[in-house]
Design an enzyme around this catalytic site. Structure first.
Site, short mmCIF file in Angstrom:
data_model
loop_
_atom_site.label_atom_id
_atom_site.label_comp_id
_atom_site.label_asym_id
_atom_site.label_seq_id
_atom_site.Cartn_x
_atom_site.Cartn_y
_atom_site.Cartn_z
N ASN A 62 0.70 -1.44 -0.04
CA ASN A 62 -0.09 0.10 -0.16
C ASN A 62 0.89 1.37 -0.11
O ASN A 62 1.90 1.21 0.55
CB ASN A 62 -0.95 -0.05 1.35
CG ASN A 62 -0.30 0.04 2.56
OD1 ASN A 62 0.48 -0.91 2.77
ND2 ASN A 62 -0.90 0.79 3.56
N GLU A 64 0.26 5.25 0.57
CA GLU A 64 -0.54 6.35 1.30
C GLU A 64 0.00 7.76 0.71
O GLU A 64 0.96 7.76 0.28
CB GLU A 64 -0.42 6.21 2.60
CG GLU A 64 -1.12 5.10 3.32
CD GLU A 64 -1.10 4.96 4.84
OE1 GLU A 64 -1.65 4.30 5.49
OE2 GLU A 64 -0.76 5.93 5.46
N GLU A 75 -3.17 -4.41 -3.20
CA GLU A 75 -3.97 -5.40 -4.17
C GLU A 75 -4.00 -4.77 -5.52
O GLU A 75 -3.69 -5.46 -6.66
CB GLU A 75 -5.27 -5.99 -3.63
CG GLU A 75 -5.32 -6.57 -2.15
CD GLU A 75 -5.56 -5.65 -1.09
OE1 GLU A 75 -6.26 -5.97 -0.06
OE2 GLU A 75 -5.03 -4.34 -1.18
#
Length: 161
Positions: A62, A64, A75
């Site tokens: 991930n 951010e 994903e």
């Protein structure tokens, strides 16, 4: 009025019994990439590792951004990377792992709705199921197809009217 019951078939195994070479390889890759996540705000790091039908393993974490929701989930990062580098390859299996500053999450996390939609479209267009494995400290959940995570789904065919 008619009632429609939607169920998700999931197998659950204790994480310490994850002994297949494929499971261990994907779990190691997802853990390693989770450590590289850019998650300074949530401190919630997610790694995903995909096994492609050509034998390649790709992974992503991930990412951010202070300007929410500009970041991306692991994903989608993984799926988009696979599509960009191996456009003809099919994703056979996707392992998802999450951790905080205190270590791995106890119970596995599931993909968010946006990730489910992206994964469902990949599964639909490739014409074969993507097995999803969700790893937590205590167990690994296994789902045989993304479609099982999105039972009332919107797929490319839905655009035909």
């Amino acid at each position: 009025m008619k009632e429609h019951i939607v169920e998700v078939k999931t197998t659950i195994a204790p994480s310490d019994t994850a002994t297949s070479a494929e499971t261990l390889m994907l779990l190691d890759a997802a853990r390693a990439i989770a450590h590289k996540a850019y998650a300074p705000y949530s401190r919630f790091r997610v790694g995903a590792a995909a096994l492609l039908d050509n034998g390649e393993v790709v992974s992503g974490s991930n990412q951010e951004n202070a300007a929410y929701p500009s970041g991306l989930c692991a994903e989608r990062v993984t799926t988009f990377y696979a599509n960009a580098h191996y456009p003809e390859a099919k994703i056979v299996r996707l392992m998802i792992y999450a951790e905080t500053d205190n270590g791995p999450v106890a119970q596995p996390i599931t993909p968010c709705a946006a990730c489910r939609q992206v994964l469902l479209e990949k599964e639909t267009t490739q014409g074969s199921p993507i097995r999803i494995s969700l790893a937590g400290a205590d167990s690994i959940y296994n789902v045989n197809s993304v479609a099982e995570l999105v039972p009332l789904s919107f797929v490319p065919k839905s655009l035909e009217g």
